[in-house]
Scaffold this motif. Sequence first.
Motif, PDB file in Angstrom:
ATOM      1  N   MET A   1       0.818  -1.211   0.000  1.00 23.82           N
ATOM      2  CA  MET A   1       0.000   0.000   0.000  1.00 23.82           C
ATOM      3  C   MET A   1       0.851   1.260   0.000  1.00 23.82           C
ATOM      4  SD  MET A   1      -3.131  -0.590  -0.211  1.00 23.82           S
ATOM      5  CE  MET A   1      -4.518  -1.683   0.179  1.00 23.82           C
ATOM      6  N   ASN A  45      -1.000  -0.960  -9.360  1.00 26.27           N
ATOM      7  CA  ASN A  45      -1.902  -1.422  -8.305  1.00 26.27           C
ATOM      8  C   ASN A  45      -2.081  -0.337  -7.252  1.00 26.27           C
ATOM      9  OD1 ASN A  45      -3.440  -3.146  -6.665  1.00 26.27           O
ATOM     10  ND2 ASN A  45      -2.331  -4.871  -7.538  1.00 26.27           N
ATOM     11  N   THR A  47      -3.873   2.292  -4.895  1.00 22.96           N
ATOM     12  CA  THR A  47      -5.090   2.612  -4.144  1.00 22.96           C
ATOM     13  C   THR A  47      -4.809   3.903  -3.391  1.00 22.96           C
ATOM     14  OG1 THR A  47      -5.388   0.263  -3.763  1.00 22.96           O
ATOM     15  CG2 THR A  47      -6.795   1.763  -2.526  1.00 22.96           C
ATOM     16  N   PRO A  48      -5.634   4.905  -3.563  1.00 28.47           N
ATOM     17  CA  PRO A  48      -5.380   6.177  -2.878  1.00 28.47           C
ATOM     18  C   PRO A  48      -5.303   5.961  -1.369  1.00 28.47           C
ATOM     19  CG  PRO A  48      -7.168   6.396  -4.476  1.00 28.47           C
ATOM     20  CD  PRO A  48      -6.839   4.938  -4.377  1.00 28.47           C
ATOM     21  N   SER A  49      -4.377   6.621  -0.749  1.00 30.66           N
ATOM     22  CA  SER A  49      -4.253   6.507   0.710  1.00 30.66           C
ATOM     23  C   SER A  49      -5.456   7.152   1.380  1.00 30.66           C
ATOM     24  CB  SER A  49      -2.986   7.208   1.171  1.00 30.66           C
ATOM     25  OG  SER A  49      -3.157   7.726   2.467  1.00 30.66           O
ATOM     26  N   ARG A  50      -6.091   6.363   2.211  1.00 31.19           N
ATOM     27  CA  ARG A  50      -7.267   6.858   2.918  1.00 31.19           C
ATOM     28  C   ARG A  50      -6.922   8.098   3.748  1.00 31.19           C
ATOM     29  NH1 ARG A  50     -12.275   7.147   1.985  1.00 31.19           N
ATOM     30  NH2 ARG A  50     -12.191   9.123   3.060  1.00 31.19           N
ATOM     31  N   LEU A  51      -5.726   8.106   4.322  1.00 32.55           N
ATOM     32  CA  LEU A  51      -5.333   9.242   5.158  1.00 32.55           C
ATOM     33  C   LEU A  51      -5.208  10.507   4.333  1.00 32.55           C
ATOM     34  CD1 LEU A  51      -2.642   7.667   7.465  1.00 32.55           C
ATOM     35  CD2 LEU A  51      -4.903   8.480   8.095  1.00 32.55           C
TER      36      LEU A  51
ATOM     37  N   LYS B 109     -10.771  -4.069   0.611  1.00 27.99           N
ATOM     38  CA  LYS B 109      -9.629  -3.255   0.190  1.00 27.99           C
ATOM     39  C   LYS B 109      -9.707  -1.866   0.811  1.00 27.99           C
ATOM     40  CE  LYS B 109      -7.773  -4.262  -4.267  1.00 27.99           C
ATOM     41  NZ  LYS B 109      -8.046  -4.398  -5.732  1.00 27.99           N
ATOM     42  N   ALA B 112      -8.624  -2.196   4.235  1.00 30.70           N
ATOM     43  CA  ALA B 112      -7.164  -2.355   4.302  1.00 30.70           C
ATOM     44  C   ALA B 112      -6.466  -1.003   4.232  1.00 30.70           C
ATOM     45  CB  ALA B 112      -6.688  -3.257   3.169  1.00 30.70           C
ATOM     46  N   GLY B 113      -7.100  -0.049   3.560  1.00 33.86           N
ATOM     47  CA  GLY B 113      -6.491   1.264   3.416  1.00 33.86           C
ATOM     48  C   GLY B 113      -6.613   2.132   4.644  1.00 33.86           C
ATOM     49  N   ARG B 114      -7.385   1.677   5.615  1.00 38.34           N
ATOM     50  CA  ARG B 114      -7.534   2.540   6.792  1.00 38.34           C
ATOM     51  C   ARG B 114      -7.078   1.890   8.081  1.00 38.34           C
ATOM     52  NH1 ARG B 114     -12.381   5.278   7.442  1.00 38.34           N
ATOM     53  NH2 ARG B 114     -13.277   5.207   5.378  1.00 38.34           N
ATOM     54  N   GLU B 132      -3.644 -11.197  -2.879  1.00 39.55           N
ATOM     55  CA  GLU B 132      -3.299  -9.837  -3.288  1.00 39.55           C
ATOM     56  C   GLU B 132      -2.930  -8.975  -2.083  1.00 39.55           C
ATOM     57  OE1 GLU B 132      -6.299  -7.941  -5.610  1.00 39.55           O
ATOM     58  OE2 GLU B 132      -5.315  -5.977  -5.491  1.00 39.55           O
ATOM     59  N   ARG B 135       0.434  -9.810  -0.922  1.00 41.84           N
ATOM     60  CA  ARG B 135       1.412  -9.255  -1.842  1.00 41.84           C
ATOM     61  C   ARG B 135       1.605  -7.755  -1.611  1.00 41.84           C
ATOM     62  NH1 ARG B 135       0.234  -7.828  -6.670  1.00 41.84           N
ATOM     63  NH2 ARG B 135      -1.693  -9.019  -6.690  1.00 41.84           N
ATOM     64  N   LEU B 136       0.514  -7.099  -1.256  1.00 43.22           N
ATOM     65  CA  LEU B 136       0.580  -5.659  -1.018  1.00 43.22           C
ATOM     66  C   LEU B 136       1.214  -5.329   0.331  1.00 43.22           C
ATOM     67  CD1 LEU B 136      -2.920  -4.558  -2.324  1.00 43.22           C
ATOM     68  CD2 LEU B 136      -0.697  -3.872  -3.257  1.00 43.22           C
ATOM     69  N   VAL B 138      -0.124  -6.078   3.352  1.00 45.27           N
ATOM     70  CA  VAL B 138      -1.076  -5.868   4.445  1.00 45.27           C
ATOM     71  C   VAL B 138      -0.844  -6.944   5.508  1.00 45.27           C
ATOM     72  CG1 VAL B 138      -3.517  -5.783   5.063  1.00 45.27           C
ATOM     73  CG2 VAL B 138      -2.777  -4.960   2.832  1.00 45.27           C
TER      74      VAL B 138
END
Lengths: 347, 347
Positions: A1, A45, A47-51, B109, B112-114, B132, B135-136, B138
Amino acid sequence: MDVTIYEVAKRAGVSIATVSRALRGTGPVAAKTRDKVLKAVEELNFTPSRLGVSLAEGRHAANGVVFPDLAGPYYTQVLLGYEEVAAELGRSVVILSTKGRTRVNDLIKDLAGRVDGMLIFGHAAPDPLVAELVRLGVRLVFVSRDPLPGADTIRSENAASARALAEHLAGHGYERFAFLGAPLTSGDDVDERWRGVRAVLGGAIEAVATREYTVDCGFDAAKKLLKGKRPEAIVCSDDEVALGALLAAEELGLDVPGDLAVTGWDDIMAARHARPALTTVRQPMRELGARAARALDELITGVRDTPRHLVLTTELVVRSSCGAHPPSAERPASPALSGGPRPLRDP
Amino acid sequence: MDVTIYEVAKRAGVSIATVSRALRGTGPVAAKTRDKVLKAVEELNFTPSRLGVSLAEGRHAANGVVFPDLAGPYYTQVLLGYEEVAAELGRSVVILSTKGRTRVNDLIKDLAGRVDGMLIFGHAAPDPLVAELVRLGVRLVFVSRDPLPGADTIRSENAASARALAEHLAGHGYERFAFLGAPLTSGDDVDERWRGVRAVLGGAIEAVATREYTVDCGFDAAKKLLKGKRPEAIVCSDDEVALGALLAAEELGLDVPGDLAVTGWDDIMAARHARPALTTVRQPMRELGARAARALDELITGVRDTPRHLVLTTELVVRSSCGAHPPSAERPASPALSGGPRPLRDP
DNA sequence: TGCATTTGTGTAAGCGCTTTCAGCACGCAA
DNA sequence: TTGCGTGCTGAAAGCGCTTACACAAATGCA
């Protein structure tokens, strides 16, 4: 991420502003440019950072929920209804359990700092703190408590249902009652139920406290109660306490409803399966949570800014634990029920 | 919640760096300066923005948890254990229920970003997505599923306990068995239990699926099962299904354990209170959650970076639903139990 | 008293986004 | 030709913090 919008922009040969626009669909982006961006996003791959998003947007896209414990179906059901609607509205749910915690105030304040608003069960947060939160502008919705200035409250109807229940029991001819699970906090649901039944039964009903609203505590308290000069009917604060009372009766060799009537509240799944099946008052637990989520959303988005106090209707569910009824006669609504809960016979 | 560190700094007559240092205790700050800062903080009622802190620190101080539903005590208990430890470690808990949801992958997902890491129940997340996420990078901990490369897994022991349970039942002399609540997913807890009992009972046990692991579904499936050529003993996937089976037996006029033995799994509170009290296998639900929270913390803080697969021990809890036992004879552990669950008589 | 450390504080550079504003290129009517 | 949109894009200013770094003042020690 950890791939950022900069890397996407670089790979796509555009600026980060364009990437942002392409991804969110705000502002115009040429079709060709958009494709380049989406391709880069795909490859990296991204994904915009939620923060980052939250900080820039100035909102968390998350709601909190504060409950004492998750023991029993009541909290769980409300929570599920809440989470479902919150997710639908694009918000995550952050939970906080307060039972047995020290420094609850700090925990709640911390929570307030990471959500756009929160749902608080009953009196899970101390009143001074609530006042402070309101003053700070935190959006709040309360479930199962008396209305309170500056915040929404949502609850199921209690008083009228309690009166209806009491009258139903009185109709059976009982004369000595106990209310098991006496309210520990004034203004909460159980308190209203107690006041409701007492309004009808007056001195004929005595209050008996339980430590908590659980099967175990109901069992213990009922056993003690039933060993003395026992009542003919026990009105319990909720279904779990009532299940405990049923067990206590069985252990003491008492027949329910022959020797003793028992009623619950909530209509949890186990109420229908109990032996005998439990007469209770059904409250829409999931809907309570769902409504709370929508109310909170309104407050957060600013669609509405004046507090609202909502009361959901309930149903008296007559089963066999309160006494024998004529086998198939449909019970007519008693006058006391008009405008209050609708009575209902369970198949 | 919109007074910032700048306003505090201004009021205290210092720089924002000093405010930050004074508040977090990093770096030296003169006592006099600190007092000025704290006074300003007090007066302005300043709370650092969680978003600002997280963005700067590069961590969320929050964990996620993904479950199918919150139905029943099992998920609830694990969740509570998890939340308690997470709070103790200074992390909030963000929940996500997947049952009945569309676009589950997106929801997970987004979650996962927060968060800094998350707990996933069983197979609540599809395998490709899990791959996935791994792999990222997390951080993941799974509860109640088979080990999986790249992530921690924690579960209670199933196979040996299941064998012990099966042998106990065989010791009663039963010869025809059913397993109620057949596994819908291979590799999850119920699957292991099923394999365990079948390893002992072989062709003498047949699998019967239930739609879900609930009292209602157990009731329906058991009723159907018991109307046919019925088994002498029903081994249920969990306590809730078993409670449903008890109700079905009662409705059909069957005596438990006289006509039919029934066993559960989990040892939820209701198991002890069921009539007859339920023979079951106790698993440490809260501890499962607590351990998961600690494991996740280790992964997040980097104390440990190689996955670990933990199996917690269980206890066979013999009550009356599996058949009559000599009143007070302490049951010795059968040889099959060595290294497995400890048998236990419930008072 | 002179110099090397500490100690205390401020400046500024991030962290990863969104969004305003300005600018460029183009098409079209005047 | 000029002028004026219109469509698209980029630079840059936040959002609210933490912290590396620089620097001044205070302290320690010979």
